[in-house]
Design an enzyme around this catalytic site. Sequence first.
Site, PDB file in Angstrom:
ATOM      1  N   SER A  25     -68.669   8.340  71.178  1.00 34.07           N
ATOM      2  CA  SER A  25     -69.388   8.416  69.908  1.00 34.07           C
ATOM      3  C   SER A  25     -70.068   7.074  69.677  1.00 34.07           C
ATOM      4  O   SER A  25     -70.066   6.204  70.554  1.00 34.07           O
ATOM      5  CB  SER A  25     -68.433   8.739  68.748  1.00 34.07           C
ATOM      6  OG  SER A  25     -67.584   7.640  68.476  1.00 34.07           O
ATOM      7  N   LYS A  84     -55.014   2.724  59.282  1.00 31.54           N
ATOM      8  CA  LYS A  84     -54.501   3.997  59.798  1.00 31.54           C
ATOM      9  C   LYS A  84     -52.990   4.118  59.576  1.00 31.54           C
ATOM     10  O   LYS A  84     -52.474   5.211  59.312  1.00 31.54           O
ATOM     11  CB  LYS A  84     -54.854   4.148  61.284  1.00 31.54           C
ATOM     12  CG  LYS A  84     -56.351   4.271  61.542  1.00 31.54           C
ATOM     13  CD  LYS A  84     -56.984   5.376  60.706  1.00 31.54           C
ATOM     14  CE  LYS A  84     -58.469   5.535  60.970  1.00 31.54           C
ATOM     15  NZ  LYS A  84     -59.098   6.581  60.133  1.00 31.54           N
ATOM     16  N   SER A 134     -55.937   8.048  63.804  1.00 34.27           N
ATOM     17  CA  SER A 134     -56.254   7.515  65.125  1.00 34.27           C
ATOM     18  C   SER A 134     -54.952   7.331  65.884  1.00 34.27           C
ATOM     19  O   SER A 134     -53.873   7.234  65.288  1.00 34.27           O
ATOM     20  CB  SER A 134     -56.980   6.176  65.004  1.00 34.27           C
ATOM     21  OG  SER A 134     -57.048   5.526  66.257  1.00 34.27           O
ATOM     22  N   TYR A 187     -58.296  -2.217  61.076  1.00 29.53           N
ATOM     23  CA  TYR A 187     -58.398  -0.788  61.374  1.00 29.53           C
ATOM     24  C   TYR A 187     -57.009  -0.183  61.576  1.00 29.53           C
ATOM     25  O   TYR A 187     -56.680   0.860  61.004  1.00 29.53           O
ATOM     26  CB  TYR A 187     -59.257  -0.579  62.618  1.00 29.53           C
ATOM     27  CG  TYR A 187     -59.429   0.860  63.038  1.00 29.53           C
ATOM     28  CD1 TYR A 187     -60.120   1.766  62.228  1.00 29.53           C
ATOM     29  CD2 TYR A 187     -58.943   1.320  64.255  1.00 29.53           C
ATOM     30  CE1 TYR A 187     -60.301   3.079  62.614  1.00 29.53           C
ATOM     31  CE2 TYR A 187     -59.119   2.629  64.652  1.00 29.53           C
ATOM     32  CZ  TYR A 187     -59.800   3.500  63.828  1.00 29.53           C
ATOM     33  OH  TYR A 187     -59.967   4.811  64.218  1.00 29.53           O
ATOM     34  N   ILE A 207     -67.148  12.966  65.890  1.00 31.88           N
ATOM     35  CA  ILE A 207     -66.160  14.033  65.784  1.00 31.88           C
ATOM     36  C   ILE A 207     -66.495  14.972  64.629  1.00 31.88           C
ATOM     37  O   ILE A 207     -66.382  16.191  64.752  1.00 31.88           O
ATOM     38  CB  ILE A 207     -64.740  13.445  65.609  1.00 31.88           C
ATOM     39  CG1 ILE A 207     -64.338  12.644  66.845  1.00 31.88           C
ATOM     40  CG2 ILE A 207     -63.717  14.558  65.355  1.00 31.88           C
ATOM     41  CD1 ILE A 207     -63.050  11.860  66.681  1.00 31.88           C
ATOM     42  N   SER A 220     -72.198  12.677  62.383  1.00 35.35           N
ATOM     43  CA  SER A 220     -72.179  12.237  63.783  1.00 35.35           C
ATOM     44  C   SER A 220     -70.757  12.353  64.330  1.00 35.35           C
ATOM     45  O   SER A 220     -69.808  12.647  63.603  1.00 35.35           O
ATOM     46  CB  SER A 220     -72.664  10.780  63.895  1.00 35.35           C
ATOM     47  OG  SER A 220     -71.780   9.914  63.195  1.00 35.35           O
TER      48      SER A 220
END
Length: 325
Positions: free
Chosen positions: A234, A203, A186, A199, A58, A56
């Site tokens: 998305s 990253k 990201s 998150y 990207i 799904s």
Amino acid sequence: MDFFTLIGLVVILYLFIYIVALSISDCDLALLWADKINNKLSTLKGKVVWITGASSGIGEHLAIEICKHGAKVILSARSEENLRRVKQRCIVESAALPDNVSVLPLDVTDFSRHEHVFQKAVQQFGKLDIFVNNAGRSQRAVWEDIDIEVDKQMFNLNVFSVLSLSRLAIKYFNEQESGHIVVTSSIVGVVPAPFSASYTGSKYAIHGYFNSLRNEKMGSNLEVTLLCPGPVFSNFLNEAFTAAPGEKFGQKVSPTDRRMTAERCAYLSAVAIANKLDEVWIALFPLLPLCYILVNFPFITRQFLKLVGPQAFQKIRDTKETVET
């Protein structure tokens, strides 16, 4: 006009052109140059590319885009059904031969299967040229409310699985004396986002690990590319972690949100991969020029964040306040 005045004018002109270019672009200037002048997408022809998180978003659109340019693609994610759907899209939309798209189901957090699945990936087409680590999840939560188990789950998925698979790939690439590691990071790996601490931390860890790898392999034929997209259309908000283990954020992205399409993000990512760029930023205005300012002018960053507050920063990212405080 003396020499120093001339230098000052050149610097001012450079900054002006830079700001204007960033205001009308949806990617950093190195990637913009590659896209408009020499995108090298034709160099993907015949390459074998393995993409995780390909069912799904990207990852799905990157597979389609790479197939358009003659690459052979291995698709991995947990859902074999969704992978087969993506394979069919690659065949229909990219005119890819069915034998040039392989489905290889994998839960990247099942570390015990990594070596076995990696060997199967190499066997699909007899070689591997580019390994794209795209699997991952986002997060929305208040910092102090996050259960430590969420941090562990986030790092297992976004960091440790990437390291485990990439180390297998690098050992293989060392034997082949060439190869290309790609990791979807990201824009929050560049500028930390409020209400996404786990998150953001994952990253930043990715940047630390893979920038170290790039410096360690400097002068070799191993390439390392970090993709740093901003907000993209998305299913990420629905699947995002929260503060509680096992819980999904469950919000849907609105069609009116200010986000880049997954198709456009995938195209720019393919250009970055084909040009073997080190790190690329992919985001719409005003996030892209804002990131340049926040990274390069830390004093302005602090004053800006104090002025607008975390909720306004969140709205720039999500178009709305997704986390209430």
